[in-house]
Design a protein around this motif. Structure first.
Motif, PDB file in Angstrom:
ATOM      1  N   PRO A  36      37.061  34.996  45.486  1.00 20.34           N
ATOM      2  CA  PRO A  36      37.147  36.171  44.602  1.00 20.34           C
ATOM      3  C   PRO A  36      36.650  37.458  45.267  1.00 20.34           C
ATOM      4  CG  PRO A  36      36.244  34.297  43.409  1.00 20.34           C
ATOM      5  CD  PRO A  36      36.295  33.915  44.868  1.00 20.34           C
ATOM      6  N   GLY A  37      35.534  37.399  45.956  1.00 23.57           N
ATOM      7  CA  GLY A  37      35.001  38.576  46.639  1.00 23.57           C
ATOM      8  C   GLY A  37      35.872  38.993  47.808  1.00 23.57           C
ATOM      9  N   ALA A  38      36.396  38.018  48.529  1.00 26.48           N
ATOM     10  CA  ALA A  38      37.246  38.316  49.677  1.00 26.48           C
ATOM     11  C   ALA A  38      38.548  38.959  49.226  1.00 26.48           C
ATOM     12  CB  ALA A  38      37.519  37.041  50.472  1.00 26.48           C
ATOM     13  N   GLU A  39      39.054  38.557  48.074  1.00 26.25           N
ATOM     14  CA  GLU A  39      40.282  39.156  47.549  1.00 26.25           C
ATOM     15  C   GLU A  39      40.067  40.640  47.265  1.00 26.25           C
ATOM     16  OE1 GLU A  39      42.533  38.636  43.434  1.00 26.25           O
ATOM     17  OE2 GLU A  39      42.773  36.886  44.743  1.00 26.25           O
ATOM     18  N   SER A  40      38.952  40.973  46.653  1.00 25.07           N
ATOM     19  CA  SER A  40      38.635  42.377  46.396  1.00 25.07           C
ATOM     20  C   SER A  40      38.497  43.154  47.697  1.00 25.07           C
ATOM     21  CB  SER A  40      37.332  42.489  45.598  1.00 25.07           C
ATOM     22  OG  SER A  40      37.473  41.888  44.343  1.00 25.07           O
ATOM     23  N   GLU A  41      37.911  42.526  48.699  1.00 18.91           N
ATOM     24  CA  GLU A  41      37.735  43.183  49.992  1.00 18.91           C
ATOM     25  C   GLU A  41      39.072  43.377  50.704  1.00 18.91           C
ATOM     26  OE1 GLU A  41      35.682  45.319  52.655  1.00 18.91           O
ATOM     27  OE2 GLU A  41      34.870  44.522  50.786  1.00 18.91           O
ATOM     28  N   MET A  42      39.987  42.429  50.553  1.00 23.78           N
ATOM     29  CA  MET A  42      41.338  42.580  51.131  1.00 23.78           C
ATOM     30  C   MET A  42      41.994  43.832  50.545  1.00 23.78           C
ATOM     31  SD  MET A  42      42.373  39.948  53.211  1.00 23.78           S
ATOM     32  CE  MET A  42      44.113  39.735  52.991  1.00 23.78           C
ATOM     33  N   GLN A  43      41.894  43.994  49.230  1.00 25.86           N
ATOM     34  CA  GLN A  43      42.477  45.157  48.569  1.00 25.86           C
ATOM     35  C   GLN A  43      41.814  46.441  49.047  1.00 25.86           C
ATOM     36  OE1 GLN A  43      41.890  43.966  44.500  1.00 25.86           O
ATOM     37  NE2 GLN A  43      43.836  42.860  44.423  1.00 25.86           N
ATOM     38  N   ALA A  44      40.509  46.430  49.202  1.00 23.41           N
ATOM     39  CA  ALA A  44      39.781  47.609  49.663  1.00 23.41           C
ATOM     40  C   ALA A  44      40.193  48.002  51.079  1.00 23.41           C
ATOM     41  CB  ALA A  44      38.276  47.349  49.607  1.00 23.41           C
ATOM     42  N   ARG A  45      40.644  47.035  51.852  1.00 28.58           N
ATOM     43  CA  ARG A  45      41.050  47.298  53.241  1.00 28.58           C
ATOM     44  C   ARG A  45      42.546  47.577  53.373  1.00 28.58           C
ATOM     45  NH1 ARG A  45      37.223  43.057  56.653  1.00 28.58           N
ATOM     46  NH2 ARG A  45      35.339  43.486  55.445  1.00 28.58           N
ATOM     47  N   GLY A  46      43.221  47.759  52.246  1.00 28.21           N
ATOM     48  CA  GLY A  46      44.618  48.177  52.272  1.00 28.21           C
ATOM     49  C   GLY A  46      45.651  47.082  52.140  1.00 28.21           C
ATOM     50  N   TYR A  47      45.237  45.866  51.870  1.00 30.08           N
ATOM     51  CA  TYR A  47      46.177  44.762  51.712  1.00 30.08           C
ATOM     52  C   TYR A  47      46.586  44.626  50.248  1.00 30.08           C
ATOM     53  CZ  TYR A  47      45.414  43.227  56.494  1.00 30.08           C
ATOM     54  OH  TYR A  47      45.369  43.174  57.868  1.00 30.08           O
ATOM     55  N   VAL A  48      47.837  44.275  50.035  1.00 30.93           N
ATOM     56  CA  VAL A  48      48.385  44.070  48.701  1.00 30.93           C
ATOM     57  C   VAL A  48      48.901  42.639  48.628  1.00 30.93           C
ATOM     58  CG1 VAL A  48      50.171  44.809  47.076  1.00 30.93           C
ATOM     59  CG2 VAL A  48      49.048  46.496  48.528  1.00 30.93           C
ATOM     60  N   ASP A  49      48.515  41.922  47.575  1.00 24.03           N
ATOM     61  CA  ASP A  49      49.003  40.561  47.364  1.00 24.03           C
ATOM     62  C   ASP A  49      50.466  40.656  46.957  1.00 24.03           C
ATOM     63  OD1 ASP A  49      49.515  37.940  46.657  1.00 24.03           O
ATOM     64  OD2 ASP A  49      47.791  37.757  45.334  1.00 24.03           O
ATOM     65  N   VAL A  50      51.359  40.148  47.803  1.00 20.29           N
ATOM     66  CA  VAL A  50      52.795  40.251  47.531  1.00 20.29           C
ATOM     67  C   VAL A  50      53.309  39.034  46.768  1.00 20.29           C
ATOM     68  CG1 VAL A  50      53.302  41.875  49.367  1.00 20.29           C
ATOM     69  CG2 VAL A  50      53.400  39.431  49.849  1.00 20.29           C
TER      70      VAL A  50
END
Length: 112
Positions: A36-50
């Motif tokens: 859960p925390g890593a998912e938020s961090e992915m988004q903060a770093r510019g990644y979008v779950d496709v």
């Protein structure tokens, strides 16, 4: 002789597979993090779950990755072909003019 050749071949394949599955440097530190925390961090770093198969796209870096989760943690992050994120590799992405943050995942390669 055959046994030693097989061992060498098997170890070479494991090494080659590990080299291909290297995590992009901007998110490599997330391996081992709670999902859960890593998912938020992915988004903060510019990644979008496709969508589907834990596949993420970063429009800024043009990087597509697949996240592997085990026991609630990111066990690996593998860079994969842009096509897996809906990118055709060179064609321009058609972004709708009224794109919202909520629909951004539907249009990999677009940004607000």
């Amino acid at each position: 002789m055959l046994k030693s050749s097989m061992i060498f071949l098997a170890s070479s394949l494991v090494f080659a597979q590990g080299a291909l599955a290297k995590s992009p440097s901007d998110i490599a530190d997330l391996v081992g993090a709670r999902a859960p925390g890593a998912e938020s961090e992915m988004q903060a770093r510019g990644y979008v779950d496709v969508g589907g198969n834990n596949t993420w796209w970063n429009a800024g870096t043009k990087v597509c990755v697949r996240v592997h989760v085990s026991q609630g943690k990111y066990s690996a992050i593998s860079q994969i072909k842009a096509a897996a994120c809906g990118e055709s590799g060179g064609s321009k992405t058609q972004c709708p003019p009224d794109l919202s943050q909520a629909d951004l995942y539907k249009h990999p390669g677009c940004s607000l």
